[in-house]
Scaffold this active site. Structure first.
Site, short mmCIF file in Angstrom:
data_model
loop_
_atom_site.label_atom_id
_atom_site.label_comp_id
_atom_site.label_asym_id
_atom_site.label_seq_id
_atom_site.Cartn_x
_atom_site.Cartn_y
_atom_site.Cartn_z
N HIS A 1 44.16 64.51 27.89
CA HIS A 1 45.09 63.38 28.03
C HIS A 1 44.97 62.75 29.43
CE1 HIS A 1 49.15 61.61 26.50
NE2 HIS A 1 48.54 60.74 27.29
N GLU B 1 50.00 69.26 22.82
CA GLU B 1 49.36 69.24 24.14
C GLU B 1 50.10 70.18 25.08
OE1 GLU B 1 49.12 65.18 25.46
OE2 GLU B 1 47.89 64.58 23.75
N ARG C 1 47.92 58.43 20.60
CA ARG C 1 48.72 59.65 20.58
C ARG C 1 48.17 60.56 19.48
NH1 ARG C 1 50.25 58.41 24.89
NH2 ARG C 1 52.38 58.07 25.62
#
Ligand SMILES: NC(=O)c1ccc[n+]([C@@H]2O[C@H](COP(=O)([O-])OP(=O)(O)OC[C@H]3O[C@@H](n4cnc5c(N)ncnc54)[C@H](O)[C@@H]3O)[C@@H](O)[C@H]2O)c1
Ligand SMILES: O=C(O)[C@H](O)CO
Length: 338
Positions: free
Chosen positions: A298, A279, A250
């Site tokens: 991601h 993000e 993360r």
């Protein structure tokens, strides 16, 4: 995705807060009245808020679920996350309200380990940079050593987090690329029992030793209060000069300003990042353009096969938990709270 609700006052209600494949949606609709509304889309916000007061179940991902949302959802019994990471959920509040949390461990392990290994290869061998070199027409003569990369095989890999994904990554590195593996985790893994194929190939070490001895350090641990900002000025400074840092966990486990300083001071040769503090990565983030950063949007688990398996598992989890049965992906905190 359009905002949709299928009205029928007597049926129990489920709120889908991120796109679900049609097959999974149909399974839910067969038993429940379903509202599909992703609060990250402005056009869906009102429908999301309107659905909270009657929702007994929620399913989705990538949306931080807040205590304020739980306050609006007094009938909520189950949240089923289409992810293994549970950092988007207020764990203590869910526990105190008796709301069951489910997630999708296992089905994404191998795909995520593939992505992390791809980042190791891309960062070490400068694959994205050199592919752009060709695409943009700069390959006019043989490349010289200014564009050479670094070997991956035989290098020491440090893994932060040695659970499902960490062990899958270690298998790729140790068995496929002959890399010695050092790992840092909350506790030592019984390798003989859990991963006998790695016996003699991986060693549990304190964080400092992993950082100072590894040529490549890859993070695959959960975001928790203990891991937030784990990689910062001090921890980057302990890494080998010229080492490579990979984040498949993360974004918030990294202080991104410290990461940029470590790249610019030469402590780090390169970084490969699948995840970011914010993000999508903001347009003005220096990480977007940095020549020695390979940035991905991601995509750890983002293959057709794996995303379908995650959605299917999350749907099964929700249906079972709402039926009062034990779901396969019940999230259970270990003996040490996160
Ligand atoms: N990039 C992606 O798309 C993507 C995909 C899947 C998972 N992830 C992330 O990877 C994480 C790990 O997934 P997993 O299935 O391997 O989980 P897991 O629970 O099997 O393994 C977690 C590991 O981290 C270690 N750990 C936890 N807290 C720690 C701490 N404070 N210090 C040191 N080690 C600690 C645990 O001991 C364990 O070894 C997820 O929580 C998620 O955040 C990212
Ligand atoms: O935690 C996960 O499952 C991945 O990051 C996908 O969101």
């Amino acid at each position: 995705m359009s905002v949709s609700a299928f009205a029928s006052p007597q049926r129990r209600r489920v709120l889908v807060f991120r796109e679900l494949p049609a097959q999974q949606l149909a399974l839910l609709q067969a038993q429940y009245e379903v509202t599909v509304a992703n609060p990250r889309l402005p056009a869906h916000q009102a429908a999301f808020e309107a659905a909270l007061p009657l929702a007994e179940g929620m399913i989705g991902s990538s949306v931080p679920i807040t205590e304020a949302m739980l306050d609006q959802a007094p009938h909520l019994k189950v949240i089923s996350s289409i992810s293994v990471g549970v950092d988007n959920y207020p764990l203590a509040a869910l526990r105190s309200r008796g709301i069951t949390l489910c997630h999708t461990p296992g089905v994404l392990t191998e795909t995520t380990a593939d992505t992390v290994f791809a980042l190791i290869m891309a960062s070490s061998r400068r694959l994205v940079e050199l592919a752009l070199h060709v695409r943009e027409g700069h390959w006019q003569r043989n490349i010289d050593e200014s564009l050479f990369g670094r070997d991956v095989h035989g290098k020491t890999l440090g893994i932060l987090g040695f659970g499902r994904i960490g062990q899958a990554l270690a298998r790729r590195a140790a068995l496929g690329f002959n890399m010695p593996v050092l790992y840092h985790a909350r506790r030592e893994v019984d390798v003989a029992q859990q991963a006998p194929e790695l016996l003699g190939r991986v060693q549990h070490r304190p964080l400092d030793e992993v950082l100072s001895q590894a040529d490549i350090v890859a993070a695959v641990l959960p975001l928790t209060p203990a891991t937030r900002g784990l990689m910062n000025e001090a921890t980057f400074a302990r890494m080998k000069p010229g080492a490579i840092f990979i984040n498949g966990a993360r974004g918030a486990i990294v202080d991104e300003a410290a990461l940029l300083r470590a790249l610019d001071s030469g402590t780090l040769a390169a970084a490969g990042l699948d995840v970011f503090a914010t993000e999508p990565l903001p347009m003005d983030s220096p990480l977007r353009q940095h020549p020695r950063v390979t940035a991905l949007p991601h995509i750890g688990s983002a293959t057709h096969e794996t995303r379908e398996a995650m959605a299917a598992m999350a749907t099964r989890n929700l249906l079972k938990a709402l039926a009062g049965e034990a779901p396969e992906g019940l999230y259970a905190e270990g003996p040490e709270p996160l």
